[in-house]
Design an enzyme around this catalytic site. Structure first.
Site, PDB file in Angstrom:
ATOM      1  N   ARG A  78       0.850  -1.181   0.000  1.00 50.38           N
ATOM      2  CA  ARG A  78       0.000   0.000   0.000  1.00 50.38           C
ATOM      3  C   ARG A  78       0.891   1.239   0.000  1.00 50.38           C
ATOM      4  NH1 ARG A  78      -2.059   2.948   4.880  1.00 50.38           N
ATOM      5  NH2 ARG A  78      -3.726   4.289   4.136  1.00 50.38           N
ATOM      6  N   HIS A 122      -2.649  10.951   1.256  1.00 49.46           N
ATOM      7  CA  HIS A 122      -2.043  10.697   2.561  1.00 49.46           C
ATOM      8  C   HIS A 122      -1.416  12.013   3.046  1.00 49.46           C
ATOM      9  CE1 HIS A 122      -0.446   7.213   5.204  1.00 49.46           C
ATOM     10  NE2 HIS A 122      -0.072   8.331   5.797  1.00 49.46           N
ATOM     11  N   GLU A 167      -6.752   8.287   6.898  1.00 46.07           N
ATOM     12  CA  GLU A 167      -6.926   8.917   8.205  1.00 46.07           C
ATOM     13  C   GLU A 167      -7.358  10.377   8.105  1.00 46.07           C
ATOM     14  OE1 GLU A 167      -3.509   8.285  10.692  1.00 46.07           O
ATOM     15  OE2 GLU A 167      -3.756   6.123  10.611  1.00 46.07           O
ATOM     16  N   ASN A 296      -6.783   1.529  10.488  1.00 45.62           N
ATOM     17  CA  ASN A 296      -5.418   1.718  10.970  1.00 45.62           C
ATOM     18  C   ASN A 296      -5.472   1.723  12.490  1.00 45.62           C
ATOM     19  OD1 ASN A 296      -5.013   2.187   8.265  1.00 45.62           O
ATOM     20  ND2 ASN A 296      -4.368   4.319   8.498  1.00 45.62           N
ATOM     21  N   TYR A 298      -3.094   1.626  16.231  1.00 48.28           N
ATOM     22  CA  TYR A 298      -1.831   1.614  16.970  1.00 48.28           C
ATOM     23  C   TYR A 298      -2.018   1.416  18.467  1.00 48.28           C
ATOM     24  CZ  TYR A 298       0.247   3.089  12.619  1.00 48.28           C
ATOM     25  OH  TYR A 298       0.660   3.121  11.314  1.00 48.28           O
ATOM     26  N   GLU A 373      -3.000  -0.303   8.350  1.00 47.91           N
ATOM     27  CA  GLU A 373      -1.770   0.068   9.063  1.00 47.91           C
ATOM     28  C   GLU A 373      -1.806  -0.521  10.465  1.00 47.91           C
ATOM     29  OE1 GLU A 373      -0.828   4.252   9.467  1.00 47.91           O
ATOM     30  OE2 GLU A 373      -1.243   4.622   7.354  1.00 47.91           O
TER      31      GLU A 373
HETATM   32  C1  PNW Z   1      -0.441   7.244  10.980  1.00 48.30           C
HETATM   33  N1  PNW Z   1      -2.514  10.314  16.292  1.00 48.30           N
HETATM   34  O1  PNW Z   1      -0.247   8.475  11.615  1.00 48.30           O
HETATM   35  C2  PNW Z   1      -0.155   7.539   9.521  1.00 48.30           C
HETATM   36  O2  PNW Z   1      -1.101   7.070   8.610  1.00 48.30           O
HETATM   37  C3  PNW Z   1       1.243   7.212   9.119  1.00 48.30           C
HETATM   38  O3  PNW Z   1       1.605   8.031   8.041  1.00 48.30           O
HETATM   39  C4  PNW Z   1       2.164   7.338  10.303  1.00 48.30           C
HETATM   40  O4  PNW Z   1       3.511   7.248   9.962  1.00 48.30           O
HETATM   41  C5  PNW Z   1       1.755   6.259  11.292  1.00 48.30           C
HETATM   42  O5  PNW Z   1       0.385   6.327  11.608  1.00 48.30           O
HETATM   43  C6  PNW Z   1       2.558   6.250  12.587  1.00 48.30           C
HETATM   44  O6  PNW Z   1       2.327   7.419  13.329  1.00 48.30           O
HETATM   45  C7  PNW Z   1      -0.825   8.835  12.806  1.00 48.30           C
HETATM   46  O7  PNW Z   1      -2.007  11.309  16.828  1.00 48.30           O
HETATM   47  C8  PNW Z   1      -0.312   9.976  13.414  1.00 48.30           C
HETATM   48  O8  PNW Z   1      -3.531   9.755  16.739  1.00 48.30           O
HETATM   49  C9  PNW Z   1      -0.876  10.451  14.558  1.00 48.30           C
HETATM   50  C10 PNW Z   1      -1.963   9.804  15.117  1.00 48.30           C
HETATM   51  C11 PNW Z   1      -2.486   8.672  14.512  1.00 48.30           C
HETATM   52  C12 PNW Z   1      -1.905   8.191  13.354  1.00 48.30           C
END
Ligand code: PNW
Length: 472
Positions: A78, A122, A167, A296, A298, A373
């Site tokens: 992707r 993006h 996002e 996505n 995390y 992601e």
């Molecule tokens: C995502 N938050 O970014 C993006 O899609 C990527 O480009 C990035 O490198 C990756 O996650 C890691 O950070 C985020 O503050 C940045 O919640 C910030 C947030 C969430 C996703």
């Protein structure tokens, strides 16, 4: 010996990147600045003043990078298209040389049997469109649809998987609310208007792609839908959860999946905007049938109501700023979720991914899901032999993939997983200080060194199954 955790046949094993984070070559072949060029070149905006000028030089090294993916046995990739590379002013005719880069990249992927998934946006809006008002302005959504047509027509013969926006929460709420992302504005009303125009761009862009692409093409969006948990069952904390959930999730999936904004979102934000940016017919445009949904993930969020007299917490895992990214919910306190953390300070919690997948299985019944992601940053360094050992990342990936598998067992239709990221790269306002790659990049020499997590992920992809957790 415990059974290996096996994934369904045909499950896609991929990795993900984005244009500004890896390409470099920002002045080549007719490309003009995007809001991220402007932002990263503004003193004080990124760690160490880092920019994407060179990044990991993928624009020149894409053949090697695709070969690396093939060596790792990955079946999908992707990536995103840089808008200002193919349509420099954000308007008017396309630049052939810009489009040719993506054609060459896709040809290379297809030749190696790697399925491309293209993200149109993006976060790198052409600067000229920001100068004309950016996402808070309705016109930007129409410009996006035109750009979608250009890319769809150029790559539609060889790419089947399409993602309109990555996002949109980050584009709107970090770009125009807290200002930690480009264009760095801190305007609560503009933040909500940006969210609506991103939704509109998704709808118009989907229509444009349908017109430009063969019928077999699939169109989706990638949301960083948050798993929002309340710190307690008190009415105040539950209400904080409800409000943040609307601003993080409902503001996008409401119109996109259900054709309506959450009613309480309007009430919660009434003192900020009257939402007159939502015109007759917009919701029908936004509510386009989709072929899949990208998620996505995390880390989860833990929220509570502000204690009387307490200032709102700004260190909420979304970057440091004096301005809240949450219009109408500035008083909500983000607490640190207990548990181990990655180098981003983000708590590791695979149960959140399971929760997220199950939520969208209910929210969008029948819609195939992709994890577009997931991954972790760690302070990776080569050892004296030049190898990079990252057992923490292996453990992170193992835990999250096991959560995906559990969700499938529980009835979710998850079709694939894209590890963020293939390569260490420009981590937005953190510059090069955070390494998310499965492949290490030496930023002096641009040498690529697959970390032990890349070798581990390659084995998982080849077997279609998770081994017992053996670190390194
Ligand atoms: C995502 N938050 O970014 C993006 O899609 C990527 O480009 C990035 O490198 C990756 O996650 C890691 O950070 C985020 O503050 C940045 O919640 C910030 C947030 C969430 C996703």
């Amino acid at each position: 010996m415990p059974e290996p955790i096996t994934f369904p046949n045909g499950f896609l094993w991929g990795s993900a990147t984005s244009a500004y984070q890896i390409e470099g070559a920002v002045r080549e072949d007719g490309r003009t600045p995007s809001i991220w060029d402007t932002f990263s070149h503004t003193p004080g905006r990124t760690d160490g003043g880092d920019t994407g000028d060179v990044a990991v030089d993928h624009y020149h090294r894409y053949r090697d990078d695709v070969a690396l993916m093939a060596d790792l046995g990955l079946g999908a990739y992707r990536f995103s298209v840089s808008w200002s590379r193919v349509q420099p002013t954000g308007r008017g005719p396309a630049v052939q040389r810009g489009l040719d880069f993506y054609r060459r990249l896709v040809d290379e992927l297809l030749a190696k049997g790697i399925e491309p998934a293209v993200t149109l946006y993006h976060w790198d809006l052409p600067q000229e469109l920001e100068d004309a008002g950016g996402w808070p302005v309705r016109e930007t959504a129409y410009r996006f649809a035109e750009y979608a047509t250009i890319v769809g027509e150029a790559l539609g013969d060889r790419v089947e998987s399409w993602i309109t926006l990555n996002e949109p929460w980050c584009s709107a709420f970090l770009g125009y609310g807290s200002g930690v992302h480009a264009p760095g504005r801190t305007e609560p009303a503009a933040t909500l208007h940006a969210a609506h125009h991103l939704n509109l761009a998704h709808g118009l862009g989907t229509q444009a792609l349908r017109a430009a692409l063969p019928a077999r093409a699939r169109v989706a969006v990638s949301l960083n839908s948050s798993v929002v948990r309340a710190a307690s069952e008190t009415p105040g904390d539950l209400d904080a959860r409800r409000r943040i959930d609307n601003l993080a999730n409902g503001v996008f999936h409401g119109p996109m999946l259900h054709g309506a904004y959450p009613e309480d979102l309007f009430a919660d934000t009434a003192r900020i905007t009257d939402w007159s940016c939502v015109q007759d017919g917009d919701l029908a445009v936004i509510h386009q049938p989709m072929d899949a949904l990208g998620l996505n993930y995390y880390t989860p969020s833990l929220v509570s109501a502000a204690e009387a007299g307490a200032g709102s917490a700004r260190n909420d895992g979304h970057g440091a700023s004096d301005h809240s990214p949450w219009p109408g919910a500035e008083d909500v306190v983000f607490q640190q979720t207990p548990g181990e953390r990655t180098a981003m300070g983000w708590t590791i919690d695979p149960t959140g991914l399971h929760e997220l997948i199950m939520r969208y299985t209910r929210e969008a019944p029948g819609l195939p899901l992709y994890i577009t992601e997931n991954g972790a940053a760690y302070d990776d360094k080569p050892d004296p032999e030049g190898r990079v050992h990252d057992p923490e990342r292996i453990a992170y990936l193992h835990g999250h993939l096991a959560a995906v598998r559990r969700a499938i067992t529980d009835g979710a239709d998850v079709r694939g997983y894209y590890l963020w990221s293939l390569l260490d790269n420009f981590e937005w306002s953190y510059g090069y200080s955070k390494r998310f790659g499965a492949v290490y990049v030496d930023y002096e020499t641009q040498a690529r060194i697959p970390k032990s997590s890349a070798q581990w992920y390659a084995r998982v992809a080849r077997a279609g199954a998770l081994p017992e957790l053996a670190l390194d």
